[in-house]
Write an enzyme that holds these catalytic residues in place. Sequence first.
Site, mmCIF file in Angstrom:
data_model
loop_
_atom_site.group_PDB
_atom_site.id
_atom_site.type_symbol
_atom_site.label_atom_id
_atom_site.label_comp_id
_atom_site.label_asym_id
_atom_site.label_seq_id
_atom_site.Cartn_x
_atom_site.Cartn_y
_atom_site.Cartn_z
ATOM 1 N N LYS A 190 -9.771 -2.723 -0.524
ATOM 2 C CA LYS A 190 -10.837 -2.554 0.322
ATOM 3 C C LYS A 190 -11.739 -1.267 0.089
ATOM 4 O O LYS A 190 -11.719 -0.659 0.917
ATOM 5 C CB LYS A 190 -10.130 -2.624 1.683
ATOM 6 C CG LYS A 190 -11.041 -2.648 3.001
ATOM 7 C CD LYS A 190 -11.452 -3.990 3.349
ATOM 8 C CE LYS A 190 -12.632 -4.149 4.625
ATOM 9 N NZ LYS A 190 -12.746 -5.445 4.936
ATOM 10 N N ASP A 247 2.027 -7.050 0.460
ATOM 11 C CA ASP A 247 3.023 -7.486 1.583
ATOM 12 C C ASP A 247 2.371 -8.600 2.150
ATOM 13 O O ASP A 247 3.068 -9.841 2.388
ATOM 14 C CB ASP A 247 3.341 -6.387 2.446
ATOM 15 C CG ASP A 247 4.473 -6.792 3.382
ATOM 16 O OD1 ASP A 247 5.371 -7.451 3.052
ATOM 17 O OD2 ASP A 247 4.218 -6.411 4.580
#
Length: 358
Positions: A190, A247
């Site tokens: 990001k 994750d």
Amino acid sequence: MSYNITLIPGDGIGPELTEATRRVLEASGVKFNWDIVHAGVDVMEECGTPLPPAVVESIRKNKVALKGPITTPVGSGFRSVNVALRKELELYTCLRPCKSYPGAPTYYNDIDLIIVRENMEDLYAGIEFEQGSEQAKKLTQLISEMGGQIRDDAGISIKPISEFGSRRIVKWAFEYARANKRKKVTAVHKANIMKYSDGLFLRVAREVAAEYSDIEFEDRIVDNMTMQLVKKPQMYDVLVCPNLYGDVISDLCAGLVGGLGLAPGANIGDTIALFEPTHGSAPKYKGMNKANPMAQMLSGVMMLRHLGEVEAADRVEQAIAAVVAEGKQVTYDLLPEPEQKRAVGTAQVADAIIAHMG
Ligand code: NAD
């Protein structure tokens, strides 16, 4: 020859899954000396710590471990044993393949994704300051002196991403891609918003990619990545991710191939490897002989390959695939809702797989 392996049954559904897996791995003909050590919530009650030193010592000695899931209390209580093991043993790579097995309940039938997740840094580093604590107040003050603003009733979690950690994981992903004849590595980030943490990860990923001209490289912003994975997962190959995105994306990809019951994993360092499924301890199914042991077994298959027992690994995997394809001796999660009454239990899945291996 027999292999010395540390076996950590874990808690919740862990003990049932590791027992089913132990039986299947032994039926492959490979010999094991299991060094069984315990960690998790039940151990916490007995020993006052969920991770007794004997567990880490056993893994350090044997270098290879098979582990069941372990519960982490939500919001308060002890910190994750899973994260502690990865940090303590410097298991900096989390490798999570997600592969289609025909017969599994999913909209997709041709998925073959590899997730390479950085395992030590990012918001998982465990550097946190509780709301109202002296440290949180000090940090809030310091940040305000440096021009930032944090409300004084905030809890704070720190997100470190280093050049060293990023380079190490991205190189690992490219080396894996090369060794396994994979075509493309996609870095997930990001960096548009977190310019100094994810931005660093992306810059390093680009630098490393330049050293591997035989493998295609691209990057995706994580929110777009999740949409793309749902819409056209076949476009992707190896994904390399900072810890937290790795994750989340691991569970998303598990969903693409039919659920967490089919998603294995490994935590790998320079000399030690610990194999465990992506899923957690599903405490609501504890002791019910209900959960799917296949993700744990497929983690065992990864362990067999790591040990060089490729033929045994192939046989176990083919037997698992055959049981999924037949759809008769499978747990509830591999059946459509109306048919779940005919699901079999954890132990019966192991029996069926052993029978398939002859
Ligand atoms: P979970 O993975 O345990 O369960 C999520 C969902 O998937 C549940 O609906 C569960 O019923 C289902 N599920 C999971 N494994 C399954 C299996 N083998 N067969 C059939 N269904 C299965 O995730 P959660 O509920 O968010 O977490 C429970 C606990 O596990 C938490 O304490 C969490 O911290 C811990 N956890 C541990 C690990 C690990 O040990 N590495 C990983 C993830 C979560």
